[in-house]
Design an enzyme around this catalytic site. Sequence first.
Site, PDB file in Angstrom:
ATOM      1  N   TYR A 145       0.819  -1.242   0.116  1.00  0.00           N
ATOM      2  CA  TYR A 145       0.480  -0.187  -0.029  1.00  0.00           C
ATOM      3  C   TYR A 145       0.573   1.602   0.425  1.00  0.00           C
ATOM      4  O   TYR A 145       1.956   1.067   0.987  1.00  0.00           O
ATOM      5  CB  TYR A 145      -0.708  -0.224   1.130  1.00  0.00           C
ATOM      6  N   ASP A 240       9.305   2.807  -0.369  1.00  0.00           N
ATOM      7  CA  ASP A 240       7.852   3.662   0.366  1.00  0.00           C
ATOM      8  C   ASP A 240       8.662   2.667   1.588  1.00  0.00           C
ATOM      9  O   ASP A 240       7.528   1.548   2.421  1.00  0.00           O
ATOM     10  CB  ASP A 240       6.795   2.622   0.484  1.00  0.00           C
ATOM     11  N   LYS A 268       4.636   8.515   8.753  1.00  0.00           N
ATOM     12  CA  LYS A 268       4.150   8.085  10.123  1.00  0.00           C
ATOM     13  C   LYS A 268       4.917   8.529  11.081  1.00  0.00           C
ATOM     14  O   LYS A 268       5.310   9.827  11.594  1.00  0.00           O
ATOM     15  CB  LYS A 268       3.792   6.824  10.226  1.00  0.00           C
TER      16      LYS A 268
HETATM   17  C1  LIG Z   1      -0.039   4.833   5.542  1.00  0.00           C
HETATM   18  C2  LIG Z   1       1.294   4.455   4.189  1.00  0.00           C
HETATM   19  C3  LIG Z   1       1.114   5.485   3.496  1.00  0.00           C
HETATM   20  C4  LIG Z   1       0.284   5.960   3.044  1.00  0.00           C
HETATM   21  O1  LIG Z   1       0.317   7.214   4.370  1.00  0.00           O
HETATM   22  P1  LIG Z   1      -0.790   8.127   4.852  1.00  0.00           P
HETATM   23  O2  LIG Z   1       0.167   8.989   5.325  1.00  0.00           O
HETATM   24  O3  LIG Z   1      -1.865   7.429   5.042  1.00  0.00           O
HETATM   25  O4  LIG Z   1      -1.429   9.129   3.821  1.00  0.00           O
HETATM   26  C5  LIG Z   1       1.836   4.995   2.314  1.00  0.00           C
HETATM   27  N1  LIG Z   1       2.887   4.241   2.544  1.00  0.00           N
HETATM   28  C6  LIG Z   1       2.938   2.814   3.115  1.00  0.00           C
HETATM   29  C7  LIG Z   1       3.759   1.956   3.041  1.00  0.00           C
HETATM   30  C8  LIG Z   1       2.199   3.522   4.639  1.00  0.00           C
HETATM   31  O5  LIG Z   1       2.264   2.362   5.834  1.00  0.00           O
END
Ligand SMILES: *Cc1c(COP(=O)(O)O)cnc(C)c1O
Length: 431
Positions: A145, A240, A268
């Site tokens: 994701y 990511d 995060k």
């Molecule tokens: C949470 C997450 C996102 C998206 O981040 P948001 O701050 O919710 O937009 C993108 N990549 C990864 C791996 C994530 O866990």
Amino acid sequence: MPSYPNSERLFKAAQQVIPGGVNSPARAFRGVGGQPLFIDHAEGPYLWDVDGNRYIDYVLSWGPLILGHANPVVVEAIARAAKNGTSYGAPTELETQLAELVIDLVPAAEQVRFVNSGTEATMSVLRLARAYTSREKIIKLTGNYHGHADFLLVQAGSAVATLGLPDSPGVPKGATQDTLTAPYNSLEAIEALFKQFGDDIAAIILEPVAGNMGLVPPVEGYLAGLRELCHKHGALLIFDEVMTGFRVAPGGAQEYFGITPDLTALGKVIGGGLPVGAYAGRKEIMQTVAPAGPMYQAGTLSGNPLAMTAGIETLKGLSQPGVFEKMVQLTTTLCEGVSAAAEAVGIPLTTTQAGTMFCFFFNEGPVIDWDSAARSDLKTFGRFFHTMLERGVYFPPSQFESWFFSTEHSQEVVVATIQAAQTALAQIAGH
Ligand SMILES: *Cc1c(COP(=O)(O)O)cnc(C)c1O
């Protein structure tokens, strides 16, 4: 038995004015049934709902709160910063300070651009990869994701997986035509894509440790193999690390596995509970970003002083000597305790851990990709969730999410969690 009359009342009211009653679908308990708890306040490892029930919290706002809830150092710093004004739309030294901390910790980071969310970070980092390589195709992995940008909502994890939506209506076909997909942990699949589309592929983006289909670590040699394939084909490797950054190790999965990507998306933990995302990488590539270079990307509240302050205090806190090691050790203790509790009552459980992230799948394993993760017994997961909730332990209301640990989860909290799991699993097994 705890009861939730106030949460029920507030959820009814919320559903009248907010679609589904929540501002992010993962919060809605759709994966386990029932309805979300409305939160009153939180401190350290604990959450209190609006009915006065207390929970040990392993969601931690879906990862950011690695120093626990309402950490006094972070909260006091934010309060001090707020007194100086909440936003200027002009540069502050705080942005440079947080960038320097990120560069110190994250191996691939030579320059950093701050944004406001993980979604913005991945969206922007891929625009950068395309601008820098003058290529348009990207590879993403099934069950990974990367936020909710149109062209990344293809075979995505997190709530998209929980809800069983392979794609989303509203995403135009044109938006995803340059997104190629491959299963996680398969180098053969990536090789095949390079064979077919070689010179058109700008980048591979992946979660180096997948955290949005439950927690699924890379198999031996996988990240190194990707690094090599990208070199060979002139594509960029993008980690990511929005979830894994500052969590698998202080420098993220790239530090832990010793594989340095060209670019990294962060989010995060980097904002310590306030909205921050970032993308970072080799200076030569980052110089493509405006105003240093031609690739446009901007943000009215980017680098916001309150958010930068929370990030600075959080990164400083987690990189104090011994702090991270202790967290990882206690995470392992917890994982081993829950595994043993399942084994004692004959419930098949596959436990995965990467630093301060972890997860339990209700199957025999091994879990290495989306298909094997999806073979978890979701009914048992749902029962486990609700039985633990009744015992005061709150974790993600979906099999396809990771659990998170903080510096405030003490040995005592871990022991209490293991005891709750022993009782819950015995009950589920019918002992
Ligand atoms: C949470 C997450 C996102 C998206 O981040 P948001 O701050 O919710 O937009 C993108 N990549 C990864 C791996 C994530 O866990």
